[in-house]
Design an enzyme around this catalytic site. Sequence first.
Site, mmCIF file in Angstrom:
data_model
loop_
_atom_site.group_PDB
_atom_site.id
_atom_site.type_symbol
_atom_site.label_atom_id
_atom_site.label_comp_id
_atom_site.label_asym_id
_atom_site.label_seq_id
_atom_site.Cartn_x
_atom_site.Cartn_y
_atom_site.Cartn_z
ATOM 1 N N SER A 49 0.834 -1.209 0.000
ATOM 2 C CA SER A 49 0.000 0.000 0.000
ATOM 3 C C SER A 49 0.865 1.254 0.000
ATOM 4 O O SER A 49 0.639 2.184 -0.788
ATOM 5 C CB SER A 49 -0.920 -0.003 1.213
ATOM 6 O OG SER A 49 -1.699 -1.181 1.247
ATOM 7 N N TYR A 112 -12.288 -5.311 -5.571
ATOM 8 C CA TYR A 112 -13.431 -4.604 -6.176
ATOM 9 C C TYR A 112 -14.674 -5.463 -5.967
ATOM 10 O O TYR A 112 -15.558 -5.119 -5.201
ATOM 11 C CB TYR A 112 -13.169 -4.316 -7.649
ATOM 12 C CG TYR A 112 -14.365 -3.660 -8.323
ATOM 13 C CD1 TYR A 112 -14.671 -2.326 -8.049
ATOM 14 C CD2 TYR A 112 -15.173 -4.356 -9.202
ATOM 15 C CE1 TYR A 112 -15.776 -1.721 -8.628
ATOM 16 C CE2 TYR A 112 -16.270 -3.760 -9.800
ATOM 17 C CZ TYR A 112 -16.574 -2.440 -9.506
ATOM 18 O OH TYR A 112 -17.672 -1.839 -10.084
ATOM 19 N N TYR A 138 -2.035 -11.348 2.175
ATOM 20 C CA TYR A 138 -2.109 -9.962 2.649
ATOM 21 C C TYR A 138 -3.560 -9.665 2.980
ATOM 22 O O TYR A 138 -4.402 -9.558 2.084
ATOM 23 C CB TYR A 138 -1.574 -9.037 1.547
ATOM 24 C CG TYR A 138 -1.405 -7.570 1.891
ATOM 25 C CD1 TYR A 138 -1.783 -7.040 3.118
ATOM 26 C CD2 TYR A 138 -0.851 -6.709 0.948
ATOM 27 C CE1 TYR A 138 -1.612 -5.687 3.397
ATOM 28 C CE2 TYR A 138 -0.672 -5.358 1.216
ATOM 29 C CZ TYR A 138 -1.063 -4.852 2.437
ATOM 30 O OH TYR A 138 -0.898 -3.514 2.702
ATOM 31 N N LYS A 167 0.396 -11.256 6.175
ATOM 32 C CA LYS A 167 0.464 -9.915 6.731
ATOM 33 C C LYS A 167 -0.961 -9.568 7.139
ATOM 34 O O LYS A 167 -1.832 -9.372 6.283
ATOM 35 C CB LYS A 167 0.983 -8.905 5.712
ATOM 36 C CG LYS A 167 0.992 -7.471 6.258
ATOM 37 C CD LYS A 167 1.309 -6.409 5.225
ATOM 38 C CE LYS A 167 1.251 -5.036 5.901
ATOM 39 N NZ LYS A 167 1.391 -3.924 4.943
#
Length: 302
Positions: A49, A112, A138, A167
Site C-alpha cells: 500500500s 473490487y 495480505y 500480513k
Amino acid sequence: MQQTVQFSGIIPPVSTIFTADGQLDKQGTAALIDDMINAGVDGLFFLGSGGEFSQLSAEERKAIAEFAIDHVDRRVPVLIGTGGTNARETIDLSQHAQHAGADGIVVINPYYWKVSEQNLIRYFQQVADSVTLPVILYNFPALTGQDLTPALVKTLADSRGNIVGIKDTIDSVAHLRSMILTVKAAHPHFTVLCGYDDHLFNTLLLGGDGAISASGNFAPQVSVKLLLAFRDGDLAQAANYHQTMLQIPQMYQLDTPFVNVIKEAIVLCGRPVSTHVLPPASPLDDARKAQLKSLLQQLKLC
C-alpha cells in the site's frame, strides 16, 4: 513443510520514491533502502500500500521490482507485492517477481468484487501454483472489504506448501490471536506478521513473528529495538518502545491515503527525499506538515 519460519522480524513496507513527474526516483529509493538495512531490518516489502502499487501500471510495478531486487542485492530478503483485482495480472506479476530474483511474494485478495470463499481459495491457489516462491497472504479488510479469516487461511496453508505466511493488517488483537492459534497450531512455521505499528508487541506476545508496518520507513530503530528487547527477554524495555509504537498511528490520520504522511515523516526524520505521491493522493499541506512535525517531536523521532 518448512522447518523454520522463513520471514520474521521487522520487514518495512517500503515507500516508493518518485520524481516530481511521477517516475521512479532511483537515487531516493536506494537511499531509503540503505537506511533501513543499516538500521537492522530483517527484510523489505516492496509494492504494498505504501509503495503505491494501486496507482501503478503492471509495467511500472515490474520495473520497480527489478530495481529493488537489484539494489538490495541479497543483503536482506525481498518480498514483492503482486496482488490486485485481476488474477491473470497477479499471476504475471508473481512469475515476474520470481524471475527477477525475489525471495517471496505478498498477495492481497481482490478488492473490487466481493469474492465467494470458493473463488477466493481458488484465486490464492492459482497464484501459489504459478510460482515456486513462498507466498505471503495480505489481509487488509478495511481496504478490500473482505476479511481473510483464520479458518480460510488455515485451509489455504493446508492446501499449498508454498503459502507460508500472512500480513494481517487489521486493528484487532482478537483477530491476530485467532490467526496465530488457528494456523500455527497446524503449521508452526507459518509466519504471522501484523500490519499495524501498535500491534507489534501484541503479536510477539501472542507467538507471532513480527511486523510489516509503515514506521519502518521513518523510524525503523523503534521496531527493531522493540523486537531485539523482546527476543532478549527484556519485556520492560520492549514495553518502553511499545509506548512509542502506540502513538505513531495518530499521524496516519492526517490524510487518506497516508502515503504522503509517511514520505513527509521520512524527510522530517532526516532523509531528504522527494515527497511526490501519485494521484489520487496529493501533497500534505503546511498545516498538517506542522502537526506531523509536532507528533514526531513529541515522540523524540525527529
